[in-house]
Enzyme design. Structure first.
Site, PDB file in Angstrom:
ATOM      1  N   LYS A   1       0.835  -1.213   0.000  1.00 45.72           N
ATOM      2  CA  LYS A   1       0.000   0.000   0.000  1.00 45.72           C
ATOM      3  C   LYS A   1       0.868   1.261   0.000  1.00 45.72           C
ATOM      4  CE  LYS A   1      -3.203   2.978   0.604  1.00 45.72           C
ATOM      5  NZ  LYS A   1      -4.146   3.297  -0.454  1.00 45.72           N
TER       6      LYS A   1
ATOM      7  N   CYS B   1      -3.476  10.988   1.087  1.00 41.20           N
ATOM      8  CA  CYS B   1      -2.712   9.745   0.906  1.00 41.20           C
ATOM      9  C   CYS B   1      -1.328   9.995   0.349  1.00 41.20           C
ATOM     10  CB  CYS B   1      -3.464   8.825  -0.048  1.00 41.20           C
ATOM     11  SG  CYS B   1      -5.160   8.562   0.455  1.00 41.20           S
TER      12      CYS B   1
END
Ligand code: SAJ
Length: 403
Positions: free
Chosen positions: A202, A256
């Site tokens: 991720k 993010c």
């Protein structure tokens, strides 16, 4: 029998996932600690602007498959989708994940699956397992896995279903169960691995994008110094079959891409050279945009800042370079800056500049600073730009060339 699912955190990931699972016939128990969020959702109104979510929320509530709770009810699967922000020292703040783990502890039963979806530093799933074991030493088998989301805001409902998905358990049995769970709604491939690998995957995805955008931004500074059109350079370079450079801009924003690279660098600071360098390029690009606009303001120009959101066609202001740049300019040149963002109803706190409609912004002379490439800005008549200084960080008003 499909499992009952308790989801902690009804935000950008938790809410769409809850609504989607309910639409697939699973019994979903959504938990959010914020009473205002629960009240709004209970009325069938989504608190995030994301296509399709509200309709599925409303349907889930109506069919009774989706219910809202303050504390986690028992279930077969517990899904943690709480925020993991960056602390002031750039260290990941895991307190929400640990609080969610403490909250589910009393509801856990033998053989439950606990899935963490929050973006997390490597080793978080193992730490949560340790915490749960300490809180519930009476439980035998408990299965923990990490299942990172990779959906793009604005396309969440589609990408939740279509994207390939990685699921990594602390044990092979946990991986097997996590993969089986995602198959309830994922049409893409569900790829099993171990938890720490899934955690690093991720972070690697978002850091890759950050490094690539930093490269594009560095190219934009080099091209500007040499009087070249960076968009043309990148378009032509990308015609190479193995080159894919992303687009320059005023810097990277959002919750993010601007944050996760630090989680990765923190895993082995002595080894991480490129990742912090990319972040530094990002800061330099923001500073460069401010300096160029400041030079115009110093010469007496009024500044029309187009866009405050972190990217096109969203209202999201988290870590937005557009917002930071506009606020910095407004502070330095009081009364000289106006902001335009058709996705916002009111100026964000601390902006220091009025938020005006497009027509009003262009009613008087002023230089134009393009910070967000909202579709509404692309439709601005070119005649409005005539005679104005233009700093177009997104290449929005660049004349398209063929070939
Ligand atoms: N940006 C550029 N140039 C580009 C692309 C983006 O300057 O070529 C900027 C945007 O303007 C924005 C920032 O980067 O400020 C991030 O936008 P984004 O569209 O790249 O990504 P996010 O933050 O909306 O979503 C990302 C996605 N990650 C990847 O594409 C690897 C998404 O798939 C993740 O699920 C999401 O982060 C997340 O939650 O981690």
């Amino acid at each position: 029998m499909p499992p009952r699912v308790t989801i902690l955190g009804l935000g950008y990931i938790g809410l769409p996932t809850a609504a989607l699972l309910a639409s697939r016939g699973l019994r979903v128990q959504g938990v959010d600690t914020n009473p205002a969020v629960r009240a709004q959702l209970a009325a069938g109104r989504a608190h995030i602007a994301e296509p399709e979510v509200e309709a599925l929320l409303e349907r889930g509530l109506r069919t009774g498959l989706l219910s809202l709770h303050e504390t986690p009810p028992p279930a077969e699967v517990f899904l943690l989708a709480v925020p993991t922000p960056l602390g002031p020292d750039r260290a990941p703040v895991l307190e929400h994940v640990f609080a969610a783990a403490r909250a589910i502890a009393p509801a856990l039963a033998e053989d439950n699956l606990v899935l963490i979806e929050s973006t997390s530093p490597i080793g978080t799933t193992a730490r949560v397992a340790e915490l749960l074991r300490a809180l519930r030493p009476d439980l035998g088998a408990l299965h923990l896995a990490y299942g990172p989301e990779r959906v793009l805001p604005g396309r969440i409902m589609t990408e939740l279903v279509e994207n390939d998905r990685v699921a990594g358990g602390l044990t092979p049995e946990a991986t097997r169960r996590a993969v089986a769970f995602y198959r309830h709604f994922v049409r893409g491939a569900v790829l099993g691995t171990d938890a720490a690998t899934a955690e690093m995957v991720k972070l690697a995805e978002n850091a890759f994008r950050d490094v690539n955008i930093a490269f594009a931004n560095e190219l934009s500074l080099i091209a500007e110094a040499r009087g070249l059109d960076v968009w043309r350079v990148i378009a032509l370079a990308n015609r190479h079959p193995r080159v894919n450079i992303l687009r320059p801009g005023p810097g990277v924003g959002g919750h993010c891409i601007a944050v996760d690279p630090w989680f990765l660098a923190a895993a082995a600071p002595e080894a991480a050279r490129l990742i912090p360098a990319a972040r530094a390029v990002d800061a330099a690009k923001r500073a460069h945009v401010i300096a160029r606009a400041a030079a115009l303001a110093e010469a007496g120009e009024r500044l029309i800042c187009l866009g405050l959101a972190f990217k096109a066609d969203v209202e999201d202001l988290r870590e937005s370079p557009a917002l930071a740049i506009t606020a910095a300019l407004a502070q330095r040149f009081p009364g000289q800056v106006v902001a335009v963002d058709p996705h916002l109803a009111a100026p964000p706190e601390g902006l220091g500049a009025p938020l005006v409609a497009l027509e009003e912004a262009f009613a008087a002379p002023g230089a134009v600073l393009v910070l967000t490439d909202h579709a509404a800005f692309a439709r601005i008549p070119r005649a409005w730009l005539a005679g104005r200084a233009l700093i177009d960080t997104r290449g929005l008003f660049r004349e398209e060339e063929s070939g």
